[in-house]
Write a protein that holds these residues in place. Structure first.
Motif, PDB file in Angstrom:
ATOM      1  N   ASN A  79      29.968 -11.924   9.694  1.00 10.13           N
ATOM      2  CA  ASN A  79      31.037 -12.910   9.830  1.00 10.13           C
ATOM      3  C   ASN A  79      30.726 -13.708  11.090  1.00 10.13           C
ATOM      4  O   ASN A  79      30.802 -13.172  12.189  1.00 10.13           O
ATOM      5  CB  ASN A  79      32.389 -12.223   9.936  1.00 10.13           C
ATOM      6  N   ILE A  80      30.355 -14.951  10.920  1.00  7.37           N
ATOM      7  CA  ILE A  80      30.008 -15.807  12.057  1.00  7.37           C
ATOM      8  C   ILE A  80      31.020 -16.943  12.094  1.00  7.37           C
ATOM      9  O   ILE A  80      31.042 -17.787  11.195  1.00  7.37           O
ATOM     10  CB  ILE A  80      28.570 -16.339  11.930  1.00  7.37           C
ATOM     11  N   GLY A  81      31.857 -16.931  13.095  1.00 14.55           N
ATOM     12  CA  GLY A  81      32.872 -17.975  13.229  1.00 14.55           C
ATOM     13  C   GLY A  81      33.821 -18.046  12.051  1.00 14.55           C
ATOM     14  O   GLY A  81      34.306 -19.113  11.712  1.00 14.55           O
ATOM     15  N   GLY A  82      34.073 -16.909  11.403  1.00 14.97           N
ATOM     16  CA  GLY A  82      34.979 -16.878  10.259  1.00 14.97           C
ATOM     17  C   GLY A  82      34.318 -17.219   8.937  1.00 14.97           C
ATOM     18  O   GLY A  82      35.003 -17.351   7.919  1.00 14.97           O
ATOM     19  N   VAL A  83      33.002 -17.354   8.923  1.00 12.62           N
ATOM     20  CA  VAL A  83      32.269 -17.697   7.703  1.00 12.62           C
ATOM     21  C   VAL A  83      31.278 -16.584   7.377  1.00 12.62           C
ATOM     22  O   VAL A  83      30.559 -16.104   8.254  1.00 12.62           O
ATOM     23  CB  VAL A  83      31.508 -19.036   7.868  1.00 12.62           C
ATOM     24  N   ASP A  84      31.257 -16.163   6.125  1.00  9.75           N
ATOM     25  CA  ASP A  84      30.293 -15.171   5.643  1.00  9.75           C
ATOM     26  C   ASP A  84      29.010 -15.924   5.279  1.00  9.75           C
ATOM     27  O   ASP A  84      29.001 -16.701   4.322  1.00  9.75           O
ATOM     28  CB  ASP A  84      30.857 -14.457   4.421  1.00  9.75           C
ATOM     29  N   PRO A  85      27.916 -15.727   6.043  1.00  6.72           N
ATOM     30  CA  PRO A  85      26.692 -16.487   5.776  1.00  6.72           C
ATOM     31  C   PRO A  85      26.146 -16.311   4.354  1.00  6.72           C
ATOM     32  O   PRO A  85      25.690 -17.276   3.753  1.00  6.72           O
ATOM     33  CB  PRO A  85      25.698 -15.951   6.807  1.00  6.72           C
ATOM     34  N   ALA A  86      26.201 -15.106   3.814  1.00  7.72           N
ATOM     35  CA  ALA A  86      25.662 -14.878   2.469  1.00  7.72           C
ATOM     36  C   ALA A  86      26.458 -15.664   1.429  1.00  7.72           C
ATOM     37  O   ALA A  86      25.887 -16.304   0.545  1.00  7.72           O
ATOM     38  CB  ALA A  86      25.667 -13.391   2.142  1.00  7.72           C
ATOM     39  N   ARG A  87      27.750 -15.629   1.537  1.00 11.36           N
ATOM     40  CA  ARG A  87      28.591 -16.368   0.577  1.00 11.36           C
ATOM     41  C   ARG A  87      28.399 -17.878   0.759  1.00 11.36           C
ATOM     42  O   ARG A  87      28.356 -18.618  -0.216  1.00 11.36           O
ATOM     43  CB  ARG A  87      30.048 -15.992   0.738  1.00 11.36           C
ATOM     44  N   TYR A  88      28.256 -18.338   1.987  1.00  9.43           N
ATOM     45  CA  TYR A  88      28.041 -19.759   2.231  1.00  9.43           C
ATOM     46  C   TYR A  88      26.714 -20.206   1.621  1.00  9.43           C
ATOM     47  O   TYR A  88      26.660 -21.227   0.926  1.00  9.43           O
ATOM     48  CB  TYR A  88      28.052 -20.063   3.730  1.00  9.43           C
ATOM     49  N   LEU A  89      25.646 -19.437   1.860  1.00  7.95           N
ATOM     50  CA  LEU A  89      24.338 -19.786   1.302  1.00  7.95           C
ATOM     51  C   LEU A  89      24.374 -19.766  -0.219  1.00  7.95           C
ATOM     52  O   LEU A  89      23.761 -20.604  -0.881  1.00  7.95           O
ATOM     53  CB  LEU A  89      23.265 -18.837   1.838  1.00  7.95           C
ATOM     54  N   GLN A  90      25.098 -18.806  -0.774  1.00  5.04           N
ATOM     55  CA  GLN A  90      25.195 -18.678  -2.229  1.00  5.04           C
ATOM     56  C   GLN A  90      25.889 -19.908  -2.829  1.00  5.04           C
ATOM     57  O   GLN A  90      25.503 -20.381  -3.895  1.00  5.04           O
ATOM     58  CB  GLN A  90      25.976 -17.403  -2.571  1.00  5.04           C
ATOM     59  N   GLN A  91      26.894 -20.457  -2.127  1.00 12.71           N
ATOM     60  CA  GLN A  91      27.639 -21.588  -2.651  1.00 12.71           C
ATOM     61  C   GLN A  91      26.968 -22.929  -2.364  1.00 12.71           C
ATOM     62  O   GLN A  91      27.004 -23.833  -3.182  1.00 12.71           O
ATOM     63  CB  GLN A  91      29.045 -21.615  -2.051  1.00 12.71           C
ATOM     64  N   LYS A  92      26.349 -23.079  -1.189  1.00 10.98           N
ATOM     65  CA  LYS A  92      25.856 -24.382  -0.752  1.00 10.98           C
ATOM     66  C   LYS A  92      24.358 -24.605  -0.939  1.00 10.98           C
ATOM     67  O   LYS A  92      23.916 -25.739  -1.020  1.00 10.98           O
ATOM     68  CB  LYS A  92      26.190 -24.591   0.723  1.00 10.98           C
ATOM     69  N   CYS A  93      23.588 -23.543  -0.987  1.00 13.48           N
ATOM     70  CA  CYS A  93      22.124 -23.693  -1.075  1.00 13.48           C
ATOM     71  C   CYS A  93      21.641 -23.192  -2.427  1.00 13.48           C
ATOM     72  O   CYS A  93      21.886 -22.038  -2.793  1.00 13.48           O
ATOM     73  CB  CYS A  93      21.439 -22.910   0.050  1.00 13.48           C
ATOM     74  N   ARG A  94      20.943 -24.021  -3.123  1.00 10.15           N
ATOM     75  CA  ARG A  94      20.365 -23.633  -4.421  1.00 10.15           C
ATOM     76  C   ARG A  94      18.965 -23.122  -4.189  1.00 10.15           C
ATOM     77  O   ARG A  94      18.075 -23.880  -3.817  1.00 10.15           O
ATOM     78  CB  ARG A  94      20.347 -24.827  -5.370  1.00 10.15           C
ATOM     79  N   MET A  95      18.786 -21.834  -4.384  1.00 10.09           N
ATOM     80  CA  MET A  95      17.456 -21.225  -4.147  1.00 10.09           C
ATOM     81  C   MET A  95      16.938 -20.571  -5.382  1.00 10.09           C
ATOM     82  O   MET A  95      17.546 -19.981  -6.144  1.00 10.09           O
ATOM     83  CB  MET A  95      17.553 -20.182  -3.029  1.00 10.09           C
TER      84      MET A  95
END
Length: 95
Positions: A79-95
């Protein structure tokens, strides 16, 4: 007279400056609170929702930043600044 000049130079080098220079902050990190700054190319998907940070991978939220280079993480792990990096990457970055 040279000892006097040497003394003045030595004193000038030892005396701290009255107005220290301001630290330079890269423009990419000058974000308003809540802004997420991430380079999707710095992360690789290992499995569904699990990521690994490449060398120098930075995840920043507002003024809070974390170096995730070499770290493997999934949902609900960080949890970085109230944001879950894994969930953010999953939603915003298409890999």
């Amino acid at each position: 007279m040279s000892w006097f000049q040497s003394g003045l130079i030595a004193l000038a080098l030892v005396t701290p400056a009255k107005h220290p220079a301001a630290a330079v902050t890269p423009a990419t990190l000058q974000a308003s609170p809540g802004d997420v700054i991430v380079d999707c190319g710095d992360f690789a998907r290992v499995a569904d929702g699990v990521y690994i940070g490449r060398s120098g991978a930075i995840f920043a939220v507002g003024t809070i930043r974390d170096d995730l280079g070499g770290d493997t993480f999934g949902p609900n792990a960080l949890n970085i600044g109230g944001v879950d990096p894994a969930r953010y990457l999953q939603q915003k970055c298409r890999m």
